[in-house]
Design an enzyme around this catalytic site. Sequence first.
Site, PDB file in Angstrom:
ATOM      1  N   SER A  10       5.365  -4.981   3.663  1.00  0.00           N
ATOM      2  CA  SER A  10       3.988  -4.192   3.407  1.00  0.00           C
ATOM      3  C   SER A  10       3.774  -3.792   5.202  1.00  0.00           C
ATOM      4  O   SER A  10       3.904  -3.969   5.755  1.00  0.00           O
ATOM      5  CB  SER A  10       3.326  -5.315   3.285  1.00  0.00           C
ATOM      6  OG  SER A  10       2.075  -4.903   3.424  1.00  0.00           O
ATOM      7  N   HIS A  35       6.127  -1.725   0.069  1.00  0.00           N
ATOM      8  CA  HIS A  35       4.939  -2.254  -0.479  1.00  0.00           C
ATOM      9  C   HIS A  35       3.535  -1.597   0.432  1.00  0.00           C
ATOM     10  O   HIS A  35       3.901  -1.556   1.573  1.00  0.00           O
ATOM     11  CB  HIS A  35       4.548  -3.946  -0.111  1.00  0.00           C
ATOM     12  CG  HIS A  35       3.438  -4.631  -1.151  1.00  0.00           C
ATOM     13  ND1 HIS A  35       3.209  -5.014  -2.423  1.00  0.00           N
ATOM     14  CD2 HIS A  35       2.327  -5.176  -0.083  1.00  0.00           C
ATOM     15  CE1 HIS A  35       2.384  -5.486  -2.575  1.00  0.00           C
ATOM     16  NE2 HIS A  35       2.285  -5.325  -1.319  1.00  0.00           N
ATOM     17  N   ASP A  37       0.139  -1.193   0.666  1.00  0.00           N
ATOM     18  CA  ASP A  37      -1.657  -2.005   0.266  1.00  0.00           C
ATOM     19  C   ASP A  37      -2.576  -0.939   0.788  1.00  0.00           C
ATOM     20  O   ASP A  37      -3.002  -0.556   1.141  1.00  0.00           O
ATOM     21  CB  ASP A  37      -1.926  -3.482   1.708  1.00  0.00           C
ATOM     22  CG  ASP A  37      -0.986  -4.295   0.644  1.00  0.00           C
ATOM     23  OD1 ASP A  37       0.048  -4.818   1.888  1.00  0.00           O
ATOM     24  OD2 ASP A  37      -0.689  -5.007  -0.138  1.00  0.00           O
ATOM     25  N   MET A  39      -6.739  -0.019  -0.184  1.00  0.00           N
ATOM     26  CA  MET A  39      -7.919  -1.176  -0.137  1.00  0.00           C
ATOM     27  C   MET A  39      -8.833  -0.265   0.029  1.00  0.00           C
ATOM     28  O   MET A  39      -8.916   1.143   1.234  1.00  0.00           O
ATOM     29  CB  MET A  39      -8.370  -1.666   1.259  1.00  0.00           C
ATOM     30  CG  MET A  39      -6.597  -3.239   1.181  1.00  0.00           C
ATOM     31  SD  MET A  39      -6.331  -4.120   2.738  1.00  0.00           S
ATOM     32  CE  MET A  39      -4.859  -4.953   2.302  1.00  0.00           C
ATOM     33  N   HIS A  68       0.315  -1.575  -4.480  1.00  0.00           N
ATOM     34  CA  HIS A  68      -0.612  -2.850  -4.605  1.00  0.00           C
ATOM     35  C   HIS A  68      -1.616  -2.445  -4.771  1.00  0.00           C
ATOM     36  O   HIS A  68      -2.262  -2.073  -3.097  1.00  0.00           O
ATOM     37  CB  HIS A  68      -0.418  -3.323  -3.457  1.00  0.00           C
ATOM     38  CG  HIS A  68      -1.075  -5.608  -3.222  1.00  0.00           C
ATOM     39  ND1 HIS A  68      -1.206  -6.223  -3.315  1.00  0.00           N
ATOM     40  CD2 HIS A  68      -2.218  -5.549  -4.842  1.00  0.00           C
ATOM     41  CE1 HIS A  68      -2.372  -7.142  -2.809  1.00  0.00           C
ATOM     42  NE2 HIS A  68      -3.282  -6.730  -4.579  1.00  0.00           N
ATOM     43  N   MET A  70      -5.757  -2.339  -3.992  1.00  0.00           N
ATOM     44  CA  MET A  70      -6.990  -3.775  -4.472  1.00  0.00           C
ATOM     45  C   MET A  70      -7.910  -2.580  -4.176  1.00  0.00           C
ATOM     46  O   MET A  70      -9.174  -2.488  -3.172  1.00  0.00           O
ATOM     47  CB  MET A  70      -7.001  -4.275  -2.446  1.00  0.00           C
ATOM     48  CG  MET A  70      -5.851  -5.238  -3.070  1.00  0.00           C
ATOM     49  SD  MET A  70      -4.633  -5.837  -2.070  1.00  0.00           S
ATOM     50  CE  MET A  70      -3.615  -4.555  -1.437  1.00  0.00           C
ATOM     51  N   MET A 139      -0.683 -13.644  -5.056  1.00  0.00           N
ATOM     52  CA  MET A 139      -1.134 -13.568  -4.062  1.00  0.00           C
ATOM     53  C   MET A 139      -1.565 -15.101  -3.543  1.00  0.00           C
ATOM     54  O   MET A 139      -1.678 -16.441  -3.782  1.00  0.00           O
ATOM     55  CB  MET A 139      -2.643 -13.170  -3.506  1.00  0.00           C
ATOM     56  CG  MET A 139      -2.340 -11.512  -4.225  1.00  0.00           C
ATOM     57  SD  MET A 139      -3.060 -10.424  -3.212  1.00  0.00           S
ATOM     58  CE  MET A 139      -2.584 -10.683  -1.157  1.00  0.00           C
ATOM     59  N   ASP A 177       3.421 -13.110  -2.348  1.00  0.00           N
ATOM     60  CA  ASP A 177       2.627 -11.533  -0.983  1.00  0.00           C
ATOM     61  C   ASP A 177       1.308 -12.274  -0.271  1.00  0.00           C
ATOM     62  O   ASP A 177       0.372 -12.975  -0.709  1.00  0.00           O
ATOM     63  CB  ASP A 177       1.794 -10.961  -2.229  1.00  0.00           C
ATOM     64  CG  ASP A 177       1.192  -9.550  -1.233  1.00  0.00           C
ATOM     65  OD1 ASP A 177       0.394  -8.269  -1.723  1.00  0.00           O
ATOM     66  OD2 ASP A 177       1.714  -9.826   0.216  1.00  0.00           O
TER      67      ASP A 177
HETATM   68  C1  DX5 Z   1      -3.337  -9.172   1.867  1.00  0.00           C
HETATM   69  C2  DX5 Z   1      -2.064  -7.781   0.729  1.00  0.00           C
HETATM   70  C3  DX5 Z   1      -0.879  -8.246   1.589  1.00  0.00           C
HETATM   71  C4  DX5 Z   1      -0.624  -8.558   2.821  1.00  0.00           C
HETATM   72  C5  DX5 Z   1       0.778  -9.144   3.142  1.00  0.00           C
HETATM   73  O1  DX5 Z   1      -4.061  -8.807   1.551  1.00  0.00           O
HETATM   74  O2  DX5 Z   1      -2.049  -7.926  -0.007  1.00  0.00           O
HETATM   75  O3  DX5 Z   1       0.818  -7.556   1.356  1.00  0.00           O
HETATM   76  O4  DX5 Z   1      -0.409  -7.100   3.970  1.00  0.00           O
HETATM   77  O5  DX5 Z   1       1.077  -8.890   4.864  1.00  0.00           O
HETATM   78  P1  DX5 Z   1       1.251 -10.913   5.480  1.00  0.00           P
HETATM   79  O6  DX5 Z   1       2.960 -11.122   5.109  1.00  0.00           O
HETATM   80  O7  DX5 Z   1       1.313 -10.805   7.588  1.00  0.00           O
HETATM   81  O8  DX5 Z   1       0.471 -11.418   5.066  1.00  0.00           O
HETATM   82 ZN    ZN Z   2      -0.479  -6.184  -0.649  1.00  0.00          ZN
END
Ligand code: DX5
Ligand code: ZN
Length: 220
Positions: A10, A35, A37, A39, A68, A70, A139, A177
């Site tokens: 990620s 990956h 993320d 947000m 991903h 969110m 998750m 994840d």
């Molecule tokens: C959290 C993300 C994850 C996170 C994973 O909302 O979806 O992908 O970044 O990071 P670690 O491995 O540090 O938990």
């Molecule tokens: Zn993620």
Amino acid sequence: MPSKIKISPSILSANFSKLGDEVQLLDKAGADYIHVDVMDGHFVPNITIGPDVIRNLRPLTKKIFDVHLMISPVDKYIEEFANAGSDIITFHPEATPDTKKTIKLIKKYNKKVGISLKPKSKIESILDHLESIDLILVMSVEPGFGGQKFMPEVLKKIKSLNQIIKDKNLKIDLEVDGGINFENCRDAKEAGANVLVSGSTIFKENNQDLKKNINLLRTS
Ligand code: DX5
Ligand code: ZN
């Protein structure tokens, strides 16, 4: 034959001042997926990156962009993330009034479809859609931040999903994840996950030896 274990680092844990270099380092270090993320500060209490960043990262690597989302609402952004170069677009069912419609929208741009389940989200909420998706993202932390502690209670959910995928003979990646490290990655793989997302373990452990950390997650 258990499917090959894929590692999806990620970039939330990467150095945002040099994301391009970091993505190229992950590529060279043997990442299977990257990956990303996304947000929006609305669906989750954090804001990260948008489609323009993905567009800029796209030419730097051929690795699969495992995006991903969110964010909510989500439908109005699918085209932008698809055109920016996402390969897998994963959304949360809570972010759309019509999961079927969101799946169709992602497929319209010939992208692979992922659905993400938060720790408290029920498997029942996605059972009707299994035949039309390519990935389930389970998750193991509450979405929003890297560096959180793995929630072992989700292992039961991974086991049940793995059994359903086997019984129905579906071709679906089972991705876990959040909070993945060199110990709990074994439990996640034993439960049936074949894709492991990791941010902090890959970017922080063993003096940031990305290749070593990716291999350790894959083989531990
Ligand atoms: C959290 C993300 C994850 C996170 C994973 O909302 O979806 O992908 O970044 O990071 P670690 O491995 O540090 O938990
Ligand atoms: Zn993620």
